[in-house]
Design a protein around this motif. Structure first.
Motif, mmCIF file in Angstrom:
data_model
loop_
_atom_site.group_PDB
_atom_site.id
_atom_site.type_symbol
_atom_site.label_atom_id
_atom_site.label_comp_id
_atom_site.label_asym_id
_atom_site.label_seq_id
_atom_site.Cartn_x
_atom_site.Cartn_y
_atom_site.Cartn_z
ATOM 1 N N ILE A 1 190.945 47.327 77.409
ATOM 2 C CA ILE A 1 190.040 48.367 76.898
ATOM 3 C C ILE A 1 190.841 49.612 76.513
ATOM 4 O O ILE A 1 190.595 50.235 75.471
ATOM 5 N N GLY A 2 191.818 49.992 77.358
ATOM 6 C CA GLY A 2 192.654 51.150 77.059
ATOM 7 C C GLY A 2 193.375 50.998 75.728
ATOM 8 O O GLY A 2 193.415 51.935 74.920
ATOM 9 N N LEU A 3 193.919 49.815 75.478
ATOM 10 C CA LEU A 3 194.626 49.562 74.220
ATOM 11 C C LEU A 3 193.678 49.579 73.019
ATOM 12 O O LEU A 3 194.046 50.031 71.933
ATOM 13 N N LEU A 4 192.453 49.109 73.213
ATOM 14 C CA LEU A 4 191.459 49.170 72.129
ATOM 15 C C LEU A 4 191.141 50.627 71.784
ATOM 16 O O LEU A 4 190.940 50.977 70.617
ATOM 17 N N CYS A 5 191.116 51.478 72.802
ATOM 18 C CA CYS A 5 190.744 52.882 72.599
ATOM 19 C C CYS A 5 191.842 53.690 71.911
ATOM 20 O O CYS A 5 191.550 54.721 71.304
ATOM 21 N N VAL A 6 193.098 53.253 72.024
ATOM 22 C CA VAL A 6 194.196 54.044 71.456
ATOM 23 C C VAL A 6 194.737 53.444 70.154
ATOM 24 O O VAL A 6 195.836 53.772 69.721
ATOM 25 N N GLU A 7 193.953 52.581 69.528
ATOM 26 C CA GLU A 7 194.388 52.017 68.253
ATOM 27 C C GLU A 7 194.577 53.126 67.218
ATOM 28 O O GLU A 7 193.903 54.157 67.250
ATOM 29 N N GLU A 8 195.506 52.896 66.307
ATOM 30 C CA GLU A 8 195.883 53.937 65.347
ATOM 31 C C GLU A 8 194.736 54.332 64.428
ATOM 32 O O GLU A 8 194.488 55.509 64.182
ATOM 33 N N ASN A 9 194.009 53.348 63.925
ATOM 34 C CA ASN A 9 192.899 53.627 63.013
ATOM 35 C C ASN A 9 191.648 53.954 63.822
ATOM 36 O O ASN A 9 191.166 53.117 64.588
ATOM 37 N N PRO A 10 191.105 55.169 63.682
ATOM 38 C CA PRO A 10 189.931 55.537 64.490
ATOM 39 C C PRO A 10 188.740 54.603 64.284
ATOM 40 O O PRO A 10 187.951 54.390 65.205
ATOM 41 N N GLN A 11 188.607 54.024 63.100
ATOM 42 C CA GLN A 11 187.489 53.114 62.834
ATOM 43 C C GLN A 11 187.585 51.840 63.667
ATOM 44 O O GLN A 11 186.575 51.178 63.924
ATOM 45 N N ASP A 12 188.797 51.484 64.074
ATOM 46 C CA ASP A 12 188.985 50.270 64.879
ATOM 47 C C ASP A 12 188.673 50.501 66.355
ATOM 48 O O ASP A 12 188.435 49.542 67.098
ATOM 49 N N ARG A 13 188.684 51.750 66.790
ATOM 50 C CA ARG A 13 188.415 52.036 68.203
ATOM 51 C C ARG A 13 186.936 51.819 68.522
ATOM 52 O O ARG A 13 186.074 52.102 67.689
ATOM 53 N N PRO A 14 186.626 51.355 69.730
ATOM 54 C CA PRO A 14 185.220 51.176 70.100
ATOM 55 C C PRO A 14 184.526 52.521 70.308
ATOM 56 O O PRO A 14 185.180 53.542 70.508
ATOM 57 N N THR A 15 183.210 52.531 70.254
ATOM 58 C CA THR A 15 182.451 53.721 70.642
ATOM 59 C C THR A 15 182.380 53.747 72.161
ATOM 60 O O THR A 15 182.659 52.748 72.837
ATOM 61 N N MET A 16 181.990 54.884 72.731
ATOM 62 C CA MET A 16 181.883 54.953 74.183
ATOM 63 C C MET A 16 180.756 54.082 74.708
ATOM 64 O O MET A 16 180.837 53.580 75.831
ATOM 65 N N SER A 17 179.715 53.856 73.913
ATOM 66 C CA SER A 17 178.647 52.948 74.369
ATOM 67 C C SER A 17 179.195 51.532 74.517
ATOM 68 O O SER A 17 178.868 50.817 75.475
ATOM 69 N N THR A 18 180.067 51.123 73.598
ATOM 70 C CA THR A 18 180.696 49.800 73.697
ATOM 71 C C THR A 18 181.636 49.751 74.895
ATOM 72 O O THR A 18 181.682 48.742 75.622
ATOM 73 N N VAL A 19 182.381 50.830 75.121
ATOM 74 C CA VAL A 19 183.298 50.890 76.270
ATOM 75 C C VAL A 19 182.528 50.740 77.578
ATOM 76 O O VAL A 19 182.941 49.991 78.468
ATOM 77 N N VAL A 20 181.405 51.442 77.704
ATOM 78 C CA VAL A 20 180.593 51.360 78.927
ATOM 79 C C VAL A 20 180.106 49.928 79.149
ATOM 80 O O VAL A 20 180.136 49.411 80.274
ATOM 81 N N VAL A 21 179.690 49.261 78.079
ATOM 82 C CA VAL A 21 179.249 47.854 78.179
ATOM 83 C C VAL A 21 180.420 46.968 78.611
ATOM 84 O O VAL A 21 180.283 46.115 79.494
ATOM 85 N N MET A 22 181.591 47.177 78.008
ATOM 86 C CA MET A 22 182.766 46.355 78.340
ATOM 87 C C MET A 22 183.183 46.546 79.794
ATOM 88 O O MET A 22 183.564 45.597 80.480
ATOM 89 N N LEU A 23 183.110 47.793 80.277
ATOM 90 C CA LEU A 23 183.477 48.065 81.667
ATOM 91 C C LEU A 23 182.480 47.450 82.651
ATOM 92 O O LEU A 23 182.858 47.044 83.751
ATOM 93 N N GLY A 24 181.221 47.406 82.240
ATOM 94 C CA GLY A 24 180.173 46.964 83.165
ATOM 95 C C GLY A 24 179.864 45.486 83.135
ATOM 96 O O GLY A 24 179.047 45.004 83.922
ATOM 97 N N SER A 25 180.499 44.740 82.241
ATOM 98 C CA SER A 25 180.173 43.316 82.102
ATOM 99 C C SER A 25 181.419 42.452 82.222
ATOM 100 O O SER A 25 182.495 42.807 81.728
#
Length: 343
Positions: free
Chosen positions: A282-306
């Protein structure tokens, strides 16, 4: 238009005044801002612990006379935080203004800030993986509230471990909204000619072009997540024997299928391997170079919780190849600095 702006300004002044503490009361509460009461310090000034007459503990942020934060930015922070209510955001109790003096009064956080734990080898081992996981999830939920769930759409712009406070139960609370910007309902990105924030946590599009969005905060969250897991500072990692940056180090180990080497030794003993690998992912997804490729925080919360959500493969992170001048040529180093940014 001018009349409407006057009315808006008047309503903000009223809001600030309604939150004002008597300056003398705060002086007494902090023992006249004595060094014995000092609990923190940064580019803005100092933070003191205080006790109000009724016994309530408070934290008082006293802005330096040399601070670049002006009265308007100060009012921005007061008015902004007063409108925000969430378990994972620090609660503002009020403010104090007297001449050039500017104070913010917060609820007191007995466990101080996250950086006191993750970058201190002794204190770091006092917490188990479950506590760190809850802190990570709390920061994510606090950001989600700012980006999507509050009445306002807010970009923090200076998210870092020293701005994540911890309460009695080690619940994470995001603080310091002096740099925050409010977006209109349909606005997704903004530009500024004056970049403010902290080196090591700023997204590349913001640091280099002044463009910021919710994805700028996502990038900062990803850096913090990788710092928590590794126990290493992103801003102090420059050109070590491991790699050029913390993000480059994490990426190299990920590509070599040796990602557990990134994890701080003590943490391996108290964690689920699959859970910590998921967090690095998840950390690596969040620090991708292209901002459009990074997940939203709603997606991050889902990924952390599932445990069942399939995560996409991360792409090349930003700053894997250093695009900046050496650290000794950068004056901001690890201090945040403020500027008045018009809304």
């Amino acid at each position: 238009m001018a009349e409407r702006q006057k009315l808006k300004a008047a309503s903000e002044i009223t809001t600030v005044e309604s939150l004002q503490f008597d300056f003398g009361t705060i002086e007494v509460a902090t023992n006249k801002f004595s060094d014995d009461n000092k609990i923190g310090e940064g580019g803005f000034g100092k933070v003191y612990k205080g006790v109000l007459p009724e016994g309530k503990e408070i934290a008082v942020k006293r802005f330096s006379m040399k601070s670049l934060q002006g009265l308007e930015e100060f009012k921005n922070e007061v008015v902004l935080i007063a409108k925000l209510q969430h378990k994972n955001l620090v609660r503002l109790l009020g403010c104090g203004i007297q001449g050039e003096e500017k104070l913010l009064v917060y609820e007191f956080m007995p466990n101080k800030s996250l950086d006191n734990f993750i970058f201190d080898s002794k204190r770091r081992s006092q917490l188990d993986w479950n506590t760190y996981y809850n802190i990570i999830s709390g920061i994510a939920r606090g950001l989600l509230y700012l980006h999507e769930d509050s009445r306002l759409k807010i970009i923090h712009r200076d998210l870092k471990p020293s701005n994540v406070l911890l309460d009695h139960d080690m619940v994470a609370k995001i603080s310091d909204f002096g740099m925050a910007r409010i977006f209109s309902e349909n606005q997704n990105i903004a530009n500024t000619k004056r970049v403010v924030g902290t080196y090591g946590y700023m997204a590349p599009e913001y640091a280099m072009e002044g463009a910021f969005s919710v994805k700028s905060d996502v990038f900062s969250f990803g850096v913090i997540l990788l710092e928590i897991i590794s126990g290493k500072r992103s801003s102090g990692f420059y050109l070590t024997e491991h790699s050029q940056t913390l993000l480059a180090y994490a990426w190299r180990l990920w590509c070599e299928d040796n990602v557990l080497e990134f994890v701080d030794n003590f943490m391996i003993e108290s964690c689920s391997t699959s859970e910590i690998v998921k967090c690095i992912h998840i950390g690596l997804l969040c620090v991708e170079e292209n901002p459009q490729d990074r997940p939203t925080m709603s997606t991050v919360v889902v990924m952390l919780g599932s445990e069942s959500v399939a995560l996409p493969e991360p792409k090349h992170p930003a700053f894997s190849v250093v695009k900046f001048m050496p650290m000794d040529e950068i004056s901001v180093n690890d201090l945040s600095f403020s500027t008045i940014v018009p809304q």
